[in-house]
Design a protein around this motif. Structure first.
Motif, PDB file in Angstrom:
ATOM      1  N   UNK A 280     -24.145   5.910 -65.102  1.00  0.00           N
ATOM      2  CA  UNK A 280     -24.793   6.931 -64.283  1.00  0.00           C
ATOM      3  C   UNK A 280     -23.803   7.568 -63.309  1.00  0.00           C
ATOM      4  N   UNK A 281     -22.879   6.757 -62.797  1.00  0.00           N
ATOM      5  CA  UNK A 281     -21.873   7.268 -61.870  1.00  0.00           C
ATOM      6  C   UNK A 281     -20.992   8.308 -62.547  1.00  0.00           C
ATOM      7  N   UNK A 282     -20.582   8.045 -63.773  1.00  0.00           N
ATOM      8  CA  UNK A 282     -19.744   8.990 -64.508  1.00  0.00           C
ATOM      9  C   UNK A 282     -20.513  10.273 -64.834  1.00  0.00           C
ATOM     10  N   UNK A 283     -21.787  10.133 -65.207  1.00  0.00           N
ATOM     11  CA  UNK A 283     -22.616  11.315 -65.464  1.00  0.00           C
ATOM     12  C   UNK A 283     -22.733  12.176 -64.204  1.00  0.00           C
ATOM     13  N   UNK A 284     -22.934  11.503 -63.069  1.00  0.00           N
ATOM     14  CA  UNK A 284     -23.080  12.217 -61.805  1.00  0.00           C
ATOM     15  C   UNK A 284     -21.776  12.896 -61.416  1.00  0.00           C
ATOM     16  N   UNK A 285     -20.665  12.235 -61.685  1.00  0.00           N
ATOM     17  CA  UNK A 285     -19.360  12.821 -61.380  1.00  0.00           C
ATOM     18  C   UNK A 285     -19.179  14.146 -62.127  1.00  0.00           C
ATOM     19  N   UNK A 286     -19.578  14.181 -63.385  1.00  0.00           N
ATOM     20  CA  UNK A 286     -19.469  15.413 -64.184  1.00  0.00           C
ATOM     21  C   UNK A 286     -20.335  16.516 -63.574  1.00  0.00           C
ATOM     22  N   UNK A 287     -21.564  16.148 -63.184  1.00  0.00           N
ATOM     23  CA  UNK A 287     -22.468  17.128 -62.569  1.00  0.00           C
ATOM     24  C   UNK A 287     -21.910  17.644 -61.245  1.00  0.00           C
ATOM     25  N   UNK A 288     -21.330  16.734 -60.459  1.00  0.00           N
ATOM     26  CA  UNK A 288     -20.757  17.118 -59.164  1.00  0.00           C
ATOM     27  C   UNK A 288     -19.611  18.104 -59.360  1.00  0.00           C
ATOM     28  N   UNK A 289     -18.745  17.822 -60.326  1.00  0.00           N
ATOM     29  CA  UNK A 289     -17.620  18.724 -60.596  1.00  0.00           C
ATOM     30  C   UNK A 289     -18.111  20.105 -61.007  1.00  0.00           C
ATOM     31  N   UNK A 290     -19.148  20.120 -61.845  1.00  0.00           N
ATOM     32  CA  UNK A 290     -19.702  21.399 -62.293  1.00  0.00           C
ATOM     33  C   UNK A 290     -20.307  22.170 -61.122  1.00  0.00           C
ATOM     34  N   UNK A 291     -21.038  21.445 -60.271  1.00  0.00           N
ATOM     35  CA  UNK A 291     -21.669  22.096 -59.113  1.00  0.00           C
ATOM     36  C   UNK A 291     -20.613  22.616 -58.141  1.00  0.00           C
ATOM     37  N   UNK A 292     -19.575  21.814 -57.909  1.00  0.00           N
ATOM     38  CA  UNK A 292     -18.512  22.238 -56.996  1.00  0.00           C
ATOM     39  C   UNK A 292     -17.815  23.498 -57.500  1.00  0.00           C
TER      40      UNK A 292
END
Length: 305
Positions: A280-292
């Protein structure tokens, strides 16, 4: 050698053999305990690292609100006295766009919300007898535009007071003033709202004109709200998983013996939670990068880059 001496030597050897066996047994137990403790410490240290990672990762997305741009040059006070003069909102917009066209700029679109904010400004100045960009209660063009429904990236305001001959005369007066000219020829503005009116100001009949310029918020690609909500939901799941992992840590510390079936089951449960957490942490990291990236694009657009 007598039989008594041989018997003594045999007993001595047997005793040494048993002592050696005991020594080896103790050594093996200590080695097992040490290896198990190392493994246990690795599990606990890993969880500690996860705790640090969650603090770093889920705080990566910091949405920085872009600074809105407001341009309000000193109000233009004219000493012209054309008593037969007349001003109209349509004419002011027309001659404003004439000047923009001369300078190779796109024409401004009349905007209902900016018309409303300009009318409110005009009415307030006459009623409260002031001629300035900020009202007697401290309200400026930015707050006024938002109050009447115009969400913006940039806004500007031109004010003029005097008895101008006509709409063209008024616009020419603004164009002759460098800060007002910059508003009229600002390449970023897309919308315009205008209000004009004649009334009594400081005991004399006079015209007041208000121009509101704007670049709407919709002009820049905004970050996906759904993406932000997904990140926040994942944050909450990660926090809950972290609590479960920490609780299991405490349970693992208290279970004895460490080689029992109960302990092994808890370790398996612990490792399963850690795996879920990491995924879940890795999935969230991808989403965070996209949002940023989306936030960066939006902020660059707002800054005019």
């Amino acid at each position: 050698m007598s039989r008594e001496i041989l018997f003594f030597v045999k007993i001595k050897r047997n005793k040494m053999s048993r002592g050696f066996k005991i020594f080896i047994t103790i050594l093996l137990v200590l080695l097992f305990f040490f290896l198990f403790r190392v493994k246990e410490e690795r599990i606990f240290n890993f969880s500690y690292q996860l705790q640090k990672r969650i603090e770093e990762r889920i705080n990566e997305f910091i949405v920085r609100e872009a600074k809105k741009q407001i341009s309000a040059p000193p109000a233009l006070l004219s000493y012209k006295d054309s008593l037969e003069g007349n001003l109209t909102p349509t004419g002011v917009i027309l001659w404003t766009n004439v000047e923009r066209e001369k300078n190779g700029l796109p024409l401004l679109r009349e905007n209902f919300y900016l018309d409303a904010s300009a009318k409110a400004k005009l009415k307030d100045m006459f009623e409260n007898q002031y001629f300035a960009h900020y009202s007697t209660s401290g309200v400026g063009v930015g707050e006024l535009a938002q109050r009447y429904g115009y969400e913006f990236i940039a806004v500007g305001e031109n004010l003029a007071l005097g008895n101008f001959k006509d709409d063209q005369d008024l616009v020419q007066e603004w164009m002759a003033s460098p800060p007002h000219r910059r508003n009229i020829l600002n390449s970023r503005y897309q919308d315009i709202g205008v209000a004009v009116g004649r009334g009594i100001f400081e005991g004399k009949p006079t015209w007041i004109a208000v121009q509101h310029f704007g670049l709407p918020l919709s002009a820049c690609p905004q970050p996906e709200e759904g993406l932000k909500e997904k990140i926040e939901a994942n944050q909450e799941k990660l926090r809950k998983l972290q609590i479960l992992i920490e609780n299991l840590q405490e349970e693992l510390k208290s279970i004895r013996p460490k080689w029992s079936t109960a302990y092994k089951q808890k370790v398996a449960e612990y490792n399963n939670l850690v795996e879920k957490y990491n995924t879940l942490l890795e999935e969230t990291k991808i989403l965070v990068n996209e949002y940023n990236n989306q936030v960066k694009i939006f902020n660059n657009c707002v800054a005019g880059e």
